[in-house]
Design a protein around this motif. Structure first.
Motif, PDB file in Angstrom:
ATOM      1  N   ALA A 102      14.840  35.098  38.962  1.00 51.88           N
ATOM      2  CA  ALA A 102      15.078  35.822  40.215  1.00 51.88           C
ATOM      3  C   ALA A 102      16.347  35.313  40.905  1.00 51.88           C
ATOM      4  N   ASN A 103      16.474  34.002  41.022  1.00 48.31           N
ATOM      5  CA  ASN A 103      17.653  33.443  41.676  1.00 48.31           C
ATOM      6  C   ASN A 103      18.826  33.262  40.718  1.00 48.31           C
ATOM      7  N   ALA A 153      36.733  30.360  29.303  1.00 46.13           N
ATOM      8  CA  ALA A 153      37.121  29.834  30.621  1.00 46.13           C
ATOM      9  C   ALA A 153      38.150  30.714  31.324  1.00 46.13           C
ATOM     10  N   ILE A 214      24.322  37.438  34.641  1.00 47.27           N
ATOM     11  CA  ILE A 214      23.720  38.432  33.754  1.00 47.27           C
ATOM     12  C   ILE A 214      24.613  38.535  32.511  1.00 47.27           C
ATOM     13  N   ARG A 217      26.992  43.133  28.501  1.00 42.50           N
ATOM     14  CA  ARG A 217      26.323  43.912  27.454  1.00 42.50           C
ATOM     15  C   ARG A 217      27.238  44.226  26.275  1.00 42.50           C
ATOM     16  N   PHE A 240      48.255  39.024  30.392  1.00 39.82           N
ATOM     17  CA  PHE A 240      47.820  38.772  31.764  1.00 39.82           C
ATOM     18  C   PHE A 240      48.624  39.563  32.775  1.00 39.82           C
ATOM     19  N   SER A 242      49.641  42.410  32.445  1.00 37.09           N
ATOM     20  CA  SER A 242      49.200  43.808  32.429  1.00 37.09           C
ATOM     21  C   SER A 242      48.058  44.057  33.413  1.00 37.09           C
ATOM     22  N   GLY A 243      47.435  42.991  33.885  1.00 40.94           N
ATOM     23  CA  GLY A 243      46.352  43.153  34.859  1.00 40.94           C
ATOM     24  C   GLY A 243      44.963  43.083  34.247  1.00 40.94           C
ATOM     25  N   HIS A 283      29.916  45.009  31.353  1.00 38.14           N
ATOM     26  CA  HIS A 283      28.615  45.664  31.317  1.00 38.14           C
ATOM     27  C   HIS A 283      28.728  47.127  30.875  1.00 38.14           C
ATOM     28  N   GLU A 287      34.462  50.887  29.735  1.00 37.87           N
ATOM     29  CA  GLU A 287      35.504  50.087  30.376  1.00 37.87           C
ATOM     30  C   GLU A 287      36.002  49.004  29.412  1.00 37.87           C
TER      31      GLU A 287
ATOM     32  N   MET B 104      51.119  33.459  38.394  1.00 36.55           N
ATOM     33  CA  MET B 104      50.109  33.867  39.375  1.00 36.55           C
ATOM     34  C   MET B 104      49.601  32.677  40.194  1.00 36.55           C
ATOM     35  N   ILE B 214      45.253  39.386  40.020  1.00 43.17           N
ATOM     36  CA  ILE B 214      45.833  40.726  40.161  1.00 43.17           C
ATOM     37  C   ILE B 214      44.924  41.501  41.118  1.00 43.17           C
ATOM     38  N   ARG B 217      42.444  47.539  41.801  1.00 39.79           N
ATOM     39  CA  ARG B 217      43.097  48.789  42.213  1.00 39.79           C
ATOM     40  C   ARG B 217      42.172  49.700  42.998  1.00 39.79           C
ATOM     41  N   ARG B 241      19.615  41.985  40.683  1.00 38.82           N
ATOM     42  CA  ARG B 241      18.780  42.027  39.483  1.00 38.82           C
ATOM     43  C   ARG B 241      19.123  43.225  38.611  1.00 38.82           C
ATOM     44  N   HIS B 283      39.490  47.359  38.411  1.00 41.50           N
ATOM     45  CA  HIS B 283      40.780  47.941  38.047  1.00 41.50           C
ATOM     46  C   HIS B 283      40.645  49.383  37.572  1.00 41.50           C
ATOM     47  N   GLU B 287      34.817  53.017  36.393  1.00 43.54           N
ATOM     48  CA  GLU B 287      33.797  51.968  36.331  1.00 43.54           C
ATOM     49  C   GLU B 287      33.323  51.629  37.748  1.00 43.54           C
ATOM     50  N   ARG B 347      19.058  33.020  46.930  1.00 46.50           N
ATOM     51  CA  ARG B 347      19.113  34.435  47.300  1.00 46.50           C
ATOM     52  C   ARG B 347      17.732  35.098  47.356  1.00 46.50           C
ATOM     53  N   TYR B 348      16.879  34.722  46.415  1.00 46.48           N
ATOM     54  CA  TYR B 348      15.565  35.353  46.346  1.00 46.48           C
ATOM     55  C   TYR B 348      14.688  34.980  47.540  1.00 46.48           C
TER      56      TYR B 348
END
Lengths: 461, 461
Positions: A102-103, A153, A214, A217, A240, A242-243, A283, A287, B104, B214, B217, B241, B283, B287, B347-348
């Motif tokens: 949950a947390n 990272a 989470i 996916r 990088f 490129s965004g 996810h 995208e 950056m 960046i 957008r 969740r 961006h 999405e 948070r929960y």
């Protein structure tokens, strides 16, 4: 120091099977992935925070050095008992105490193998991003002590970014509890961030509270081959700009490619000067796909790129990542000794660093392999030599120092993720000047006035 | 302490216009957003790191207290000179030294107004996520000293996550340089993370190197109204969740809604028990749109929600965010005094905390407004009272203590982003027990053995 009296007291509260004294079993605790070796006088296997506290009280009283030890996968010697005394092994403090879905937090003991947590989290659709190459052997306590980095990272940050609570035993034996399952906390100094990456020199970590995410996916992997190594570094900088924020950008040079091809019998293009692996995740399938295609096109338009394509499926992606993870084991299997510079530079300076290492004059007997987390500006420049050949050993250290000097001149750091430990200790003043090192020593003394905790590390004499 | 001799020496190297001594001008430096007031003996306006170093050398020699000061927007009293002596104002160390688009990173002096950096970065398509409500007045030095949070911390983290390098002057006058433009760095203890959030008690920050991103957008804002406050907290937990990571989730209760409606003449539904604002960014337009629609639908299906919809355009989104930012100014404009608990819970536990504060018995003269960064579990529970009415003041403090006790019982923190300063100091032992506070004091002594830097803060006597 009275080791004998220490041992008598420890026998008063530990079971015999928690105390390792015979030389044969002790040698297990004497080495790590640096392949250096220092024998401890005893290895103790605590089974609770109470055990650790009582051991430290005795060690403090008798001035016995204590070196905490996890999976001994460290590459800077942080877990080696260089002054003898006690190795405190966390092999029995290895329980996942809680996974709070949950947390989105996990609480673990320091001896949990990193990969075991990943497996448990994966079953719940959760994710702890730091996942070092040594994940099947390294422990979370060791990852925290060294502030371990890893391939992802670039997007997800390092171990420190996920530790939100710690229980730790001070050298005095006092137990402190810091933070917890909150995302924000500014009550007092951030001792958690200070302990993360302190290489076991300030306190013994006995419980770790980790923030989780989470699990993304979808992931897609792009591979690019180049006929020119500095242009590979240019490519990484271009991605990088490129965004797009990939979750990993890794680099292997020609030596790394060929060594892995030999070692694994992999069908890799042996003429390529560089292999660049780029992973995007998220996810939403679309995208991630769009980002991956954009990156592939960007690669194809970049100077020096001979081939760039999306991995066709998850199996191919996994195969490519295995090649990357197997660079160090493959280099080790060559039978040569290696000196590794775990250097980081500002990302835009990466091409200049690669040009510099490529231009280093050296004898034919020595080879310099370059690979690593190029997306972070963090390269593992590996000098292959024979340490029993004195002139090669001397030359290898000469090259290492040149690489370190150039890194510092570029505003970089001598270690991005391996830690200082033993291997970088003598070079540290090149990077950290003035009052900063004496200040760090005063902080060490504020935690450990007797200097019993992991002595002989980080600070040059 | 010999203040007179200190002043004579300082006059030797500062210009007259860098020294403020007359009471009228000094009073400018005597208060902050807590509305507490402490007069300094002098305000000094350094124009360089050298000035700061020389001032600290003199202050160290003569034992004169020094309190660094930025935009005085702090909500915990961190910049107030409670022991008199010197206020060191950074109003003239306010240059953006470099915006390095390729790597950056930005390098700034501590007196730069937060919003001025945002404007410069926006022109270049770059982005520094920490953006506190006080952004038009607060300085980056203050943001770093307090480890400022802000609405987007849910997705992007807090100030500490972006500071990669610091130049700082120790109380002795020695200048130290830490880190730089690298993304990773494990060379020695992480003094940067320790200094960030140390509330000006350890060293004087004179240069800051900030990692940039960046600029996303696209952003979309969802607003939901509920007829029940605890169910608003339930809704926030449900959003996370679902796997979506919004960049901000903010909460306003009925008192906050009505106060803002009165103050700004805004057409807000005055009967609503809660307003929840959720922002997603990214961006890719699609999405972000998909996430925003998913969140809207999730809101519509949640218990207690009476209305949920997407802001039709950027202007409406901006208007909604203005309402959120204007909560504190509107509450202040009520003419009542306020005691604010800047509490964070896992948070929960948010619904339970909101139920607890909602159920607190109190007199009709007192009102409790709740709003804040609910996505982080960080709420600003604001007790409106009249401090010149003794029974109300006493009751307000009684309620504050009850809220603090419940927060700690839930595994939370007494301050999520405002800092300890003066306002939380006496409550700190409720949260930080055992040897942790004495250890923090030893760290303070390792930096500042004479105790001259921002004395009387963080640590209860």
């Amino acid at each position: 120091m009275s080791f004998e009296r220490f041992l008598v007291e420890v026998r008063g509260f530990l079971e015999e099977n928690q105390i390792v004294l015979d030389r044969e079993h002790l040698s297990h605790f004497s080495y790590d992935a640096t392949e250096r070796q220092y024998m401890p006088q005893v290895a103790l296997l605590p089974e609770s925070t109470g055990d650790v506290s009582r051991i430290m009280k005795c060690a403090c009283l008798h001035g016995v050095p204590v070196t905490p030890q996890g999976g001994r996968t460290g590459l800077s010697g942080g877990a080696l008992p260089v002054r003898g005394g006690v190795v405190l092994s966390f092999s029995r403090l290895n329980r996942i105490l809680e996974i709070d879905e949950a947390n989105m937090f996990a609480i673990v003991e320091p001896g949990v193998i990193s990969n075991n947590l990943q497996i448990e989290l994966g079953r719940r659709g959760l994710f702890f991003p730091p996942d070092p190459s040594s994940t099947v052997d390294s422990t979370l306590g060791g990852n925290v002590a060294e502030n371990a980095g890893y391939t992802r990272a670039v997007k997800y940050g390092v171990t420190r970014d996920y530790v939100r609570g710690l229980e730790a035993v001070l050298p005095s034996g006092d137990v402190i509890t810091l933070g917890g399952k909150t995302l924000k906390n500014v009550a007092g100094y951030d001792l958690i961030s200070l302990l993360v990456g302190s290489e076991g020199t300030l306190a013994i970590i006995t419980k770790i509270t980790l923030r989780l995410l989470i699990r993304p996916r979808v992931r897609r992997t792009v591979v690019a081959y180049l006929n020119n190594l500095p242009e590979a570094a240019d490519l990484i900088v271009a991605v990088f700009r490129s965004g797009i924020v990939p979750c990993a950008i890794e680099l292997m040079d020609n030596i790394a490619i060929n060594t892995v091809a030999d070692h694994l019998g992999a069908a890799l293009p042996r003429d390529a000067a560089a292999l660049v692996l780029i992973e995007t995740d998220g996810h939403g399938k679309e995208e991630v796909e769009v980002d991956a295609l954009d990156i592939t096109n960007l690669c194809r338009q970049s100077p020096g790129v001979t081939e760039a394509r999306l991995a066709v499926d998850e199996a191919e992606a996994e195969r490519l990542w295995t090649y990357r993870r197997e660079v160090l084991p493959s280099l080790k299997a060559l039978g040569k000794d290696h000196l590794e510079a775990d250097v980081v530079v500002p990302r835009y300076n990466l091409p200049f660093l690669v040009r510099f290492t490529g231009g280093l004059e050296h004898s034919d007997a020595i080879r310099i392999a370059t690979y690593g987390h190029a997306g972070d500006g963090n390269l593992h420049v590996t000098i292959l030599h024979r340490r029993r050949n004195f002139s090669e050993l001397e030359e290898a250290y000469r090259l290492l120092e040149l690489i370190y000097r150039e890194t510092v001149a570029m505003g970089g750091s001598l270690t991005g993720e391996h830690g200082v430990g033993l291997t970088v200790m003598d070079y540290l003043p090149m990077q950290i000047g003035g009052e900063a090192l004496p200040l760090m020593k005063r902080i060490k003394a504020a935690f450990d006035p007797g200097g019993i905790l992991n002595p002989g590390k980080i600070f040059p004499d």
